[in-house]
Write a protein that holds these residues in place. Structure first.
Motif, mmCIF file in Angstrom:
data_model
loop_
_atom_site.group_PDB
_atom_site.id
_atom_site.type_symbol
_atom_site.label_atom_id
_atom_site.label_comp_id
_atom_site.label_asym_id
_atom_site.label_seq_id
_atom_site.Cartn_x
_atom_site.Cartn_y
_atom_site.Cartn_z
ATOM 1 N N UNK A 48 11.684 61.023 47.433
ATOM 2 C CA UNK A 48 11.040 61.881 48.424
ATOM 3 C C UNK A 48 11.710 61.653 49.777
ATOM 4 N N UNK A 49 12.646 62.515 50.124
ATOM 5 C CA UNK A 49 13.431 62.338 51.344
ATOM 6 C C UNK A 49 12.554 62.371 52.597
ATOM 7 N N UNK A 50 11.514 63.177 52.591
ATOM 8 C CA UNK A 50 10.603 63.235 53.752
ATOM 9 C C UNK A 50 9.911 61.885 53.961
ATOM 10 N N UNK A 51 9.493 61.279 52.872
ATOM 11 C CA UNK A 51 8.829 59.973 52.945
ATOM 12 C C UNK A 51 9.797 58.903 53.474
ATOM 13 N N UNK A 52 11.046 58.943 52.994
ATOM 14 C CA UNK A 52 12.035 57.988 53.494
ATOM 15 C C UNK A 52 12.359 58.239 54.959
ATOM 16 N N UNK A 53 12.410 59.495 55.358
ATOM 17 C CA UNK A 53 12.625 59.801 56.769
ATOM 18 C C UNK A 53 11.491 59.197 57.609
ATOM 19 N N UNK A 54 10.244 59.405 57.197
ATOM 20 C CA UNK A 54 9.103 58.845 57.931
ATOM 21 C C UNK A 54 9.179 57.326 57.992
ATOM 22 N N UNK A 55 9.603 56.703 56.900
ATOM 23 C CA UNK A 55 9.696 55.238 56.828
ATOM 24 C C UNK A 55 10.799 54.701 57.732
ATOM 25 N N UNK A 56 11.881 55.430 57.880
ATOM 26 C CA UNK A 56 13.071 54.918 58.563
ATOM 27 C C UNK A 56 13.337 55.477 59.954
ATOM 28 N N UNK A 57 12.656 56.515 60.363
ATOM 29 C CA UNK A 57 12.973 57.185 61.635
ATOM 30 C C UNK A 57 12.955 56.223 62.818
ATOM 31 N N UNK A 58 11.955 55.385 62.936
ATOM 32 C CA UNK A 58 11.902 54.441 64.061
ATOM 33 C C UNK A 58 13.019 53.406 63.967
#
Length: 136
Positions: A78-88
């Motif tokens: 789930x790329x969206x979930x990984x984006x949320x996890x890693x954005x900061x």
């Protein structure tokens, strides 16, 4: 023939190992102070210090932090979930927020500490998903 690994040569081995452990949630196997691997079900990302170049004939065969033509790609659930996890964590190293590509993958692009381009992607079209059926 099988592609078994991609190797990054770096002058900052520990920093890159920690980075790839963070983004993949996989603990690296560090065989020596100058060589580590992130093993996934499909392939291995090897990380070698510039000192390992001596085994291949010298410092001139590869230069760290100078890649401008290769993208290191990880298929994720789930790329969206990984984006949320890693954005900061990634902050200013994000190149592209999750975007659906014409070939059916949703891609999230960012750079590692050496400037290498990394792509996390999830197949979202039926055609893209079919391409990865029975693969890790």
């Amino acid at each position: 023939m099988n592609l078994v690994s991609i190797r990054i040569i770096t002058a900052r081995l520990n920093e890159l190992v920690k980075f790839y452990e963070q983004i993949t949630n996989v603990t690296a196997v560090q065989y020596t102070p100058d060589f580590a691997e992130i093993k996934t079900p499909a392939t291995t990302l090897a990380i070698g210090s510039t000192k390992t170049l001596a085994f291949f004939g010298g410092d001139e065969i590869a230069k760290p932090a100078q890649n401008s033509s290769v993208i290191i790609e990880f298929k994720v659930d789930n790329v969206e979930k990984d984006y949320d996890r890693l954005a900061d964590y990634l902050q200013n190293n994000i190149v592209q927020k999750p975007t659906t590509m014409p070939w059916g993958n949703k891609s999230f692009l960012f750079r590692d500490p050496d400037g290498n381009l990394v792509n996390f992607f999830t197949p979202v079209s039926a055609e893209a998903a079919a391409k990865f059926n029975n693969q890790n």
